[in-house]
Every structure is written in structure tokens, then in C-alpha cells.
Design a protein around this motif. Structure first.
Motif, mmCIF file in Angstrom:
data_model
loop_
_atom_site.group_PDB
_atom_site.id
_atom_site.type_symbol
_atom_site.label_atom_id
_atom_site.label_comp_id
_atom_site.label_asym_id
_atom_site.label_seq_id
_atom_site.Cartn_x
_atom_site.Cartn_y
_atom_site.Cartn_z
ATOM 1 N N GLN A 182 -25.935 -13.329 29.210
ATOM 2 C CA GLN A 182 -25.615 -14.690 29.634
ATOM 3 C C GLN A 182 -26.678 -15.219 30.593
ATOM 4 O O GLN A 182 -27.119 -16.360 30.485
ATOM 5 N N LEU A 183 -27.104 -14.379 31.529
ATOM 6 C CA LEU A 183 -28.140 -14.762 32.485
ATOM 7 C C LEU A 183 -29.429 -15.154 31.757
ATOM 8 O O LEU A 183 -30.020 -16.197 32.040
ATOM 9 N N ILE A 184 -29.829 -14.345 30.798
ATOM 10 C CA ILE A 184 -31.054 -14.611 30.034
ATOM 11 C C ILE A 184 -30.904 -15.912 29.241
ATOM 12 O O ILE A 184 -31.807 -16.760 29.237
ATOM 13 N N ALA A 185 -29.755 -16.093 28.603
ATOM 14 C CA ALA A 185 -29.521 -17.315 27.816
ATOM 15 C C ALA A 185 -29.549 -18.546 28.719
ATOM 16 O O ALA A 185 -30.152 -19.570 28.369
ATOM 17 N N ASP A 186 -28.921 -18.451 29.890
ATOM 18 C CA ASP A 186 -28.904 -19.579 30.817
ATOM 19 C C ASP A 186 -30.309 -19.892 31.324
ATOM 20 O O ASP A 186 -30.675 -21.058 31.465
ATOM 21 N N TYR A 187 -31.104 -18.856 31.576
ATOM 22 C CA TYR A 187 -32.481 -19.082 32.037
ATOM 23 C C TYR A 187 -33.292 -19.781 30.946
ATOM 24 O O TYR A 187 -34.016 -20.738 31.216
ATOM 25 N N ARG A 188 -33.132 -19.305 29.728
ATOM 26 C CA ARG A 188 -33.862 -19.923 28.608
ATOM 27 C C ARG A 188 -33.401 -21.359 28.361
ATOM 28 O O ARG A 188 -34.145 -22.162 27.804
ATOM 29 N N SER A 189 -32.175 -21.681 28.805
ATOM 30 C CA SER A 189 -31.651 -23.040 28.658
ATOM 31 C C SER A 189 -32.085 -23.958 29.797
ATOM 32 O O SER A 189 -31.735 -25.128 29.799
ATOM 33 N N GLY A 190 -32.825 -23.401 30.764
ATOM 34 C CA GLY A 190 -33.363 -24.241 31.830
ATOM 35 C C GLY A 190 -32.859 -23.973 33.230
ATOM 36 O O GLY A 190 -33.322 -24.604 34.181
ATOM 37 N N THR B 282 -33.572 -10.402 42.238
ATOM 38 C CA THR B 282 -32.885 -9.551 41.265
ATOM 39 C C THR B 282 -32.847 -10.242 39.910
ATOM 40 O O THR B 282 -33.056 -9.602 38.876
ATOM 41 N N VAL B 283 -32.616 -11.550 39.915
ATOM 42 C CA VAL B 283 -32.642 -12.322 38.665
ATOM 43 C C VAL B 283 -34.017 -12.168 38.019
ATOM 44 O O VAL B 283 -34.130 -11.871 36.825
ATOM 45 N N SER B 284 -35.075 -12.363 38.813
ATOM 46 C CA SER B 284 -36.440 -12.227 38.290
ATOM 47 C C SER B 284 -36.686 -10.834 37.739
ATOM 48 O O SER B 284 -37.281 -10.672 36.670
ATOM 49 N N ASN B 285 -36.214 -9.817 38.450
ATOM 50 C CA ASN B 285 -36.396 -8.437 37.982
ATOM 51 C C ASN B 285 -35.704 -8.206 36.647
ATOM 52 O O ASN B 285 -36.257 -7.553 35.749
ATOM 53 N N ILE B 286 -34.494 -8.723 36.504
ATOM 54 C CA ILE B 286 -33.760 -8.567 35.236
ATOM 55 C C ILE B 286 -34.525 -9.253 34.106
ATOM 56 O O ILE B 286 -34.697 -8.687 33.021
ATOM 57 N N LEU B 287 -34.998 -10.476 34.371
ATOM 58 C CA LEU B 287 -35.736 -11.211 33.342
ATOM 59 C C LEU B 287 -37.019 -10.474 32.961
ATOM 60 O O LEU B 287 -37.358 -10.367 31.778
ATOM 61 N N HIS B 288 -37.731 -9.932 33.936
ATOM 62 C CA HIS B 288 -38.957 -9.170 33.656
ATOM 63 C C HIS B 288 -38.653 -7.919 32.823
ATOM 64 O O HIS B 288 -39.370 -7.616 31.873
ATOM 65 N N ARG B 289 -37.577 -7.214 33.214
ATOM 66 C CA ARG B 289 -37.207 -5.987 32.483
ATOM 67 C C ARG B 289 -36.903 -6.268 31.016
ATOM 68 O O ARG B 289 -37.098 -5.413 30.159
ATOM 69 N N HIS B 290 -36.401 -7.458 30.733
ATOM 70 C CA HIS B 290 -36.037 -7.815 29.359
ATOM 71 C C HIS B 290 -37.127 -8.622 28.655
ATOM 72 O O HIS B 290 -36.886 -9.200 27.595
ATOM 73 N N GLY B 291 -38.312 -8.683 29.274
ATOM 74 C CA GLY B 291 -39.458 -9.316 28.637
ATOM 75 C C GLY B 291 -39.350 -10.817 28.487
ATOM 76 O O GLY B 291 -39.975 -11.400 27.594
ATOM 77 N N VAL B 292 -38.578 -11.469 29.339
ATOM 78 C CA VAL B 292 -38.410 -12.916 29.263
ATOM 79 C C VAL B 292 -39.617 -13.582 29.914
ATOM 80 O O VAL B 292 -40.008 -13.227 31.026
ATOM 81 N N GLN B 293 -40.211 -14.536 29.210
ATOM 82 C CA GLN B 293 -41.350 -15.292 29.749
ATOM 83 C C GLN B 293 -40.858 -16.146 30.917
ATOM 84 O O GLN B 293 -39.929 -16.937 30.765
ATOM 85 N N MET B 294 -41.477 -15.980 32.084
ATOM 86 C CA MET B 294 -41.053 -16.707 33.283
ATOM 87 C C MET B 294 -41.720 -18.072 33.359
ATOM 88 O O MET B 294 -42.870 -18.233 32.975
ATOM 89 N N ARG B 295 -40.961 -19.045 33.861
ATOM 90 C CA ARG B 295 -41.498 -20.382 34.110
ATOM 91 C C ARG B 295 -42.006 -20.430 35.542
ATOM 92 O O ARG B 295 -41.424 -19.862 36.444
ATOM 93 N N ARG B 296 -43.082 -21.131 35.735
ATOM 94 C CA ARG B 296 -43.587 -21.365 37.091
ATOM 95 C C ARG B 296 -43.356 -22.827 37.399
ATOM 96 O O ARG B 296 -43.948 -23.708 36.771
ATOM 97 N N ARG B 297 -42.460 -23.090 38.348
ATOM 98 C CA ARG B 297 -42.123 -24.488 38.647
ATOM 99 C C ARG B 297 -43.136 -25.114 39.586
ATOM 100 O O ARG B 297 -43.735 -26.110 39.264
ATOM 101 N N GLY B 298 -43.294 -24.546 40.753
ATOM 102 C CA GLY B 298 -44.218 -25.119 41.715
ATOM 103 C C GLY B 298 -43.840 -26.550 42.078
ATOM 104 O O GLY B 298 -42.709 -26.981 41.898
#
Length: 152
Positions: A53-61, A77-93
Motif C-alpha cells: 500500500q505504501l509503495i502504491a500510494d507513493y507511486r500515486s503521488g 523509514t519510508v525512503s528505506n522501504i522504497l529503496h529496498r523495493h527498488g522504487v524510483q524516488m522523486r526529488r521534489r526540491g
């Protein structure tokens, strides 16, 4: 005549010790039950469905901050989970217009944290952008902050 100072009259000291002894519990008094506390330092673990669910929500924005609040975990911790699952991270800045706003708000007296909350980024992002613009900043005690790389 020998002067002993404060130890020459022990009556007050004995009386104080007796008063203290009276405040102590009796030897026969049972020990109070120990208070059960959670073990410190144990991170909250998300189940596999929650991670999906966390991954799906992140991919949804959703942002890592929003997900941290939603799942009751740190944004790191959210970032670590996303990295562990190979999710491409967004850089907002911050956009150039947002940096202009940050400079303006900081000069009005807003703290870095308040500016960051207002713009939806971490206070360190605001600090970095202010430094890039050459804006001098103050630490939490109101003293000029050391520039990045300066040794104090």
C-alpha cells in the motif's frame, strides 16, 4: 577550648536523620508492582500488505512525509522501504519561485522549519537553497550560522 564548628551540636543532625528514617517504608511493606513498559528502540514493522500500500500510494503521488504520517513511521523509514523495493524516488526540491518565497519568508523572521513546513520540504532543503542564494542564516540561538565547510 576546641572549636568543632557545625559538628559540635549533633542534636539537630540526629533529629533530621530520625525524620528521614520515619519517611522510609517499613521492612514488612511489600514491594510495589513493577511498571510494565514497552521496550525502547523497537521500530514499528509494516506488514507486507502495508508495504504494498505504501509503495502504491507513493507511486500515486504521496510524499514520504505524508506516508510517514499515514503509517506512523519516520520519513527516512519510508525512503528505506522504497529503496529496498527498488522504487524510483522523486526529488521534489524547490522551484525558483518557491526559493524566492523562502527567502522572503525567512527575511520576515520565519524559522527554517516553519518555511519548510509551509513549502512542504525539510528545513535542511530551505537552508541549502538560502545558502545557494547567499542569504546568511542564524542558528537556533540567534547566532550567525557557520557556512557549510567552515570549521569553528
Amino acid at each position: 577550648m576546641e572549636v568543632r564548628g557545625p559538628y559540635s551540636n549533633t542534636k539537630d543532625q540526629v533529629r533530621a536523620l530520625e525524620e528521614l528514617r520515619e519517611k522510609l517504608p517499613s521492612i514488612d511493606t511489600p514491594e510495589p508492582p513493577s511498571i510494565r513498559r514497552d521496550r525502547p528502540g523497537r521500530a514499528r514493522q509494516l506488514g507486507s500488505e502495508q508495504v504494498e500500500q505504501l509503495i502504491a500510494d507513493y507511486r500515486s503521488g504521496a510524499t514520504v512525509y505524508e506516508l510517514g504520517d499515514q503509517f506512523g513511521i519516520e520519513r527516512r523509514t519510508v525512503s528505506n522501504i522504497l529503496h529496498r523495493h527498488g522504487v524510483q524516488m522523486r526529488r521534489r526540491g524547490l522551484s525558483p519561485d518557491q526559493v524566492d518565497d523562502a527567502v522572503h519568508l525567512y527575511k520576515l523572521g520565519w524559522s527554517l522549519a516553519r518555511v519548510g513546513d509551509h513549502l512542504g520540504v525539510n528545513h535542511t532543503t530551505v537552508l541549502t537553497k538560502l545558502r545557494e542564494r547567499g542569504i546568511s542564516t542564524l542558528d537556533t540561538h540567534g547566532r550567525p550560522r557557520a557556512e557549510a565547510g567552515d570549521a569553528r
